[in-house]
Design a protein around this motif. Structure first.
Motif, PDB file in Angstrom:
ATOM      1  N   LYS A  39       0.825  -1.207   0.000  1.00 14.13           N
ATOM      2  CA  LYS A  39       0.000   0.000   0.000  1.00 14.13           C
ATOM      3  C   LYS A  39       0.860   1.259   0.000  1.00 14.13           C
ATOM      4  O   LYS A  39       0.540   2.240  -0.656  1.00 14.13           O
ATOM      5  CB  LYS A  39      -0.958   0.000   1.190  1.00 14.13           C
ATOM      6  N   VAL A  40       1.964   1.223   0.726  1.00 16.03           N
ATOM      7  CA  VAL A  40       2.875   2.379   0.727  1.00 16.03           C
ATOM      8  C   VAL A  40       3.438   2.577  -0.673  1.00 16.03           C
ATOM      9  O   VAL A  40       3.501   3.691  -1.185  1.00 16.03           O
ATOM     10  CB  VAL A  40       4.020   2.184   1.744  1.00 16.03           C
ATOM     11  N   ILE A  41       3.838   1.471  -1.312  1.00 19.70           N
ATOM     12  CA  ILE A  41       4.410   1.565  -2.657  1.00 19.70           C
ATOM     13  C   ILE A  41       3.374   2.085  -3.641  1.00 19.70           C
ATOM     14  O   ILE A  41       3.625   3.007  -4.398  1.00 19.70           O
ATOM     15  CB  ILE A  41       4.943   0.190  -3.109  1.00 19.70           C
ATOM     16  N   SER A  42       2.182   1.482  -3.627  1.00 17.53           N
ATOM     17  CA  SER A  42       1.178   1.877  -4.613  1.00 17.53           C
ATOM     18  C   SER A  42       0.663   3.288  -4.370  1.00 17.53           C
ATOM     19  O   SER A  42       0.173   3.937  -5.286  1.00 17.53           O
ATOM     20  CB  SER A  42       0.020   0.884  -4.639  1.00 17.53           C
ATOM     21  N   PRO A  50       9.245  12.841  -7.916  1.00 14.17           N
ATOM     22  CA  PRO A  50      10.204  11.812  -7.520  1.00 14.17           C
ATOM     23  C   PRO A  50      10.588  11.840  -6.044  1.00 14.17           C
ATOM     24  O   PRO A  50      10.834  10.800  -5.455  1.00 14.17           O
ATOM     25  CB  PRO A  50      11.417  12.084  -8.399  1.00 14.17           C
ATOM     26  N   LYS A  51      10.630  13.000  -5.445  1.00 14.02           N
ATOM     27  CA  LYS A  51      10.987  13.096  -4.026  1.00 14.02           C
ATOM     28  C   LYS A  51       9.943  12.393  -3.163  1.00 14.02           C
ATOM     29  O   LYS A  51      10.276  11.639  -2.246  1.00 14.02           O
ATOM     30  CB  LYS A  51      11.081  14.563  -3.635  1.00 14.02           C
ATOM     31  N   LYS A  52       8.672  12.638  -3.464  1.00 16.10           N
ATOM     32  CA  LYS A  52       7.586  12.002  -2.715  1.00 16.10           C
ATOM     33  C   LYS A  52       7.623  10.486  -2.920  1.00 16.10           C
ATOM     34  O   LYS A  52       7.438   9.716  -1.976  1.00 16.10           O
ATOM     35  CB  LYS A  52       6.236  12.575  -3.157  1.00 16.10           C
ATOM     36  N   SER A  53       7.904  10.072  -4.155  1.00 20.26           N
ATOM     37  CA  SER A  53       8.012   8.639  -4.436  1.00 20.26           C
ATOM     38  C   SER A  53       9.178   8.038  -3.678  1.00 20.26           C
ATOM     39  O   SER A  53       9.063   6.954  -3.105  1.00 20.26           O
ATOM     40  CB  SER A  53       8.197   8.411  -5.938  1.00 20.26           C
ATOM     41  N   GLN A  54      10.294   8.740  -3.667  1.00 18.70           N
ATOM     42  CA  GLN A  54      11.471   8.255  -2.946  1.00 18.70           C
ATOM     43  C   GLN A  54      11.135   8.040  -1.467  1.00 18.70           C
ATOM     44  O   GLN A  54      11.463   7.000  -0.887  1.00 18.70           O
ATOM     45  CB  GLN A  54      12.626   9.240  -3.081  1.00 18.70           C
ATOM     46  N   ILE A  55      10.448   8.995  -0.879  1.00 20.68           N
ATOM     47  CA  ILE A  55      10.072   8.891   0.538  1.00 20.68           C
ATOM     48  C   ILE A  55       9.152   7.691   0.757  1.00 20.68           C
ATOM     49  O   ILE A  55       9.354   6.901   1.680  1.00 20.68           O
ATOM     50  CB  ILE A  55       9.414  10.202   1.027  1.00 20.68           C
ATOM     51  N   SER A  56       8.164   7.516  -0.135  1.00 16.43           N
ATOM     52  CA  SER A  56       7.235   6.391   0.002  1.00 16.43           C
ATOM     53  C   SER A  56       7.952   5.057  -0.089  1.00 16.43           C
ATOM     54  O   SER A  56       7.694   4.143   0.695  1.00 16.43           O
ATOM     55  CB  SER A  56       6.152   6.458  -1.077  1.00 16.43           C
ATOM     56  N   TRP A  57       8.850   4.932  -1.076  1.00 22.79           N
ATOM     57  CA  TRP A  57       9.534   3.652  -1.263  1.00 22.79           C
ATOM     58  C   TRP A  57      10.546   3.398  -0.140  1.00 22.79           C
ATOM     59  O   TRP A  57      10.754   2.260   0.253  1.00 22.79           O
ATOM     60  CB  TRP A  57      10.180   3.597  -2.642  1.00 22.79           C
ATOM     61  N   GLU A  58      11.161   4.442   0.387  1.00 20.08           N
ATOM     62  CA  GLU A  58      12.049   4.259   1.539  1.00 20.08           C
ATOM     63  C   GLU A  58      11.239   3.859   2.771  1.00 20.08           C
ATOM     64  O   GLU A  58      11.686   3.049   3.578  1.00 20.08           O
ATOM     65  CB  GLU A  58      12.863   5.527   1.786  1.00 20.08           C
ATOM     66  N   GLU A  59      10.027   4.416   2.913  1.00 21.69           N
ATOM     67  CA  GLU A  59       9.146   4.020   4.011  1.00 21.69           C
ATOM     68  C   GLU A  59       8.760   2.552   3.869  1.00 21.69           C
ATOM     69  O   GLU A  59       8.731   1.810   4.848  1.00 21.69           O
ATOM     70  CB  GLU A  59       7.891   4.895   4.038  1.00 21.69           C
ATOM     71  N   ALA A  60       8.469   2.130   2.641  1.00 22.79           N
ATOM     72  CA  ALA A  60       8.119   0.728   2.404  1.00 22.79           C
ATOM     73  C   ALA A  60       9.267  -0.189   2.811  1.00 22.79           C
ATOM     74  O   ALA A  60       9.047  -1.248   3.406  1.00 22.79           O
ATOM     75  CB  ALA A  60       7.767   0.523   0.932  1.00 22.79           C
ATOM     76  N   LEU A  61      10.499   0.232   2.541  1.00 26.06           N
ATOM     77  CA  LEU A  61      11.662  -0.592   2.903  1.00 26.06           C
ATOM     78  C   LEU A  61      11.904  -0.618   4.409  1.00 26.06           C
ATOM     79  O   LEU A  61      12.481  -1.575   4.933  1.00 26.06           O
ATOM     80  CB  LEU A  61      12.911  -0.117   2.162  1.00 26.06           C
ATOM     81  N   LYS A  62      11.460   0.418   5.116  1.00 30.30           N
ATOM     82  CA  LYS A  62      11.561   0.381   6.572  1.00 30.30           C
ATOM     83  C   LYS A  62      10.576  -0.626   7.149  1.00 30.30           C
ATOM     84  O   LYS A  62      10.858  -1.270   8.144  1.00 30.30           O
ATOM     85  CB  LYS A  62      11.323   1.775   7.158  1.00 30.30           C
ATOM     86  N   ILE A  63       9.421  -0.758   6.502  1.00 29.21           N
ATOM     87  CA  ILE A  63       8.420  -1.732   6.934  1.00 29.21           C
ATOM     88  C   ILE A  63       8.878  -3.142   6.568  1.00 29.21           C
ATOM     89  O   ILE A  63       8.807  -4.063   7.367  1.00 29.21           O
ATOM     90  CB  ILE A  63       7.045  -1.443   6.285  1.00 29.21           C
ATOM     91  N   ASP A  64       9.339  -3.295   5.333  1.00 27.29           N
ATOM     92  CA  ASP A  64       9.783  -4.601   4.831  1.00 27.29           C
ATOM     93  C   ASP A  64      11.107  -4.410   4.098  1.00 27.29           C
ATOM     94  O   ASP A  64      11.120  -4.111   2.903  1.00 27.29           O
ATOM     95  CB  ASP A  64       8.720  -5.194   3.903  1.00 27.29           C
ATOM     96  N   PRO A  65      12.236  -4.562   4.776  1.00 28.39           N
ATOM     97  CA  PRO A  65      13.546  -4.313   4.168  1.00 28.39           C
ATOM     98  C   PRO A  65      13.880  -5.206   2.980  1.00 28.39           C
ATOM     99  O   PRO A  65      14.796  -4.911   2.228  1.00 28.39           O
ATOM    100  CB  PRO A  65      14.532  -4.578   5.312  1.00 28.39           C
ATOM    101  N   ASN A  66      13.126  -6.281   2.785  1.00 24.87           N
ATOM    102  CA  ASN A  66      13.391  -7.189   1.676  1.00 24.87           C
ATOM    103  C   ASN A  66      12.435  -6.994   0.506  1.00 24.87           C
ATOM    104  O   ASN A  66      12.394  -7.822  -0.401  1.00 24.87           O
ATOM    105  CB  ASN A  66      13.319  -8.643   2.164  1.00 24.87           C
ATOM    106  N   ASN A  67      11.665  -5.920   0.507  1.00 22.78           N
ATOM    107  CA  ASN A  67      10.669  -5.716  -0.534  1.00 22.78           C
ATOM    108  C   ASN A  67      11.343  -5.392  -1.864  1.00 22.78           C
ATOM    109  O   ASN A  67      11.904  -4.314  -2.063  1.00 22.78           O
ATOM    110  CB  ASN A  67       9.704  -4.593  -0.132  1.00 22.78           C
TER     111      ASN A  67
END
Length: 195
Positions: A39-42, A50-67
């Motif tokens: 959901k964070v990614i989508s 791109p900055k907002k996307s970068q933040i979202s995808w970095e947040e997703a990796l904090k939730i699931d570091p193997n995503n």
């Protein structure tokens, strides 16, 4: 209660998904963490910001570091992939970071043809055409089906390497094979019209 509390809008009232995650992670069962990462990614969609996307995808990796998806999307902010995918600013682009993220996914998913394909794109962008050719050929091997659209698209982008190397006959041959495969599959590819 958890669904209502977290809601569908990640940035409602100025609260980021990461803040919601930190506040509510105890309420989310382990089995649902991957779903929340998705959901964070989508939520970021195709990056027009791109900055907002970068933040979202970095947040997703904090939730699931193997995503894997978050890593691959984050990597693509550092090099041109398609005309509608916006990059980070020139000062923020880091090709080595992109390579590292893709290689992490490739190590975890060695049969995923997307990884060598993306590495081929990065190497081509850096002007390392021989390394790009090797990466694209690896991706084609992983695809296996020489009549598939994915295989045809890889022939097309690999042909570009041969143009840059001034090996025009090989490029022409690959473009021809690509056009044939893509036509047979009913694809309309804007790049083939340049041939």
């Amino acid at each position: 209660e958890r669904e209502n509390h977290l809601g569908e809008s990640w940035y409602k009232h100025g609260i980021t998904m990461r803040e919601k995650w930190e506040k509510n992670k105890k309420l989310i069962p382990e089995s649902e963490k991957k779903e929340w990462t998705s959901k964070v990614i989508s939520a970021s969609g195709k990056p027009k910001n791109p900055k907002k996307s970068q933040i979202s995808w970095e947040e997703a990796l904090k939730i699931d570091p193997n995503n894997s998806l978050a890593k691959l999307l984050l990597s693509q902010l550092h090099y041109v992939t398609t005309t509608d995918f916006q990059l980070l600013s020139r000062e923020e682009i880091n090709m080595e970071k992109a390579i590292g993220l893709i290689q992490e996914v490739e190590k975890a998913e060695p049969d995923n043809y997307i990884c060598p394909r993306l590495l081929g794109n990065v190497y081509r962008r850096r002007g390392d055409f021989d390394e790009s050719i090797r990466a694209y050929e690896k991706a084609m091997q992983l695809i296996g089906d020489e009549k598939s659209n994915s295989y045809g698209q890889l022939l097309l982008v690999n042909a570009h390497n041969y143009v840059f190397k001034k090996e025009y006959e090989t490029a022409r041959e690959l473009y021809g094979k690509s056009i044939e495969i893509l036509r047979d599959n009913g694809s309309q590819n804007i790049f083939t019209s340049l041939w």
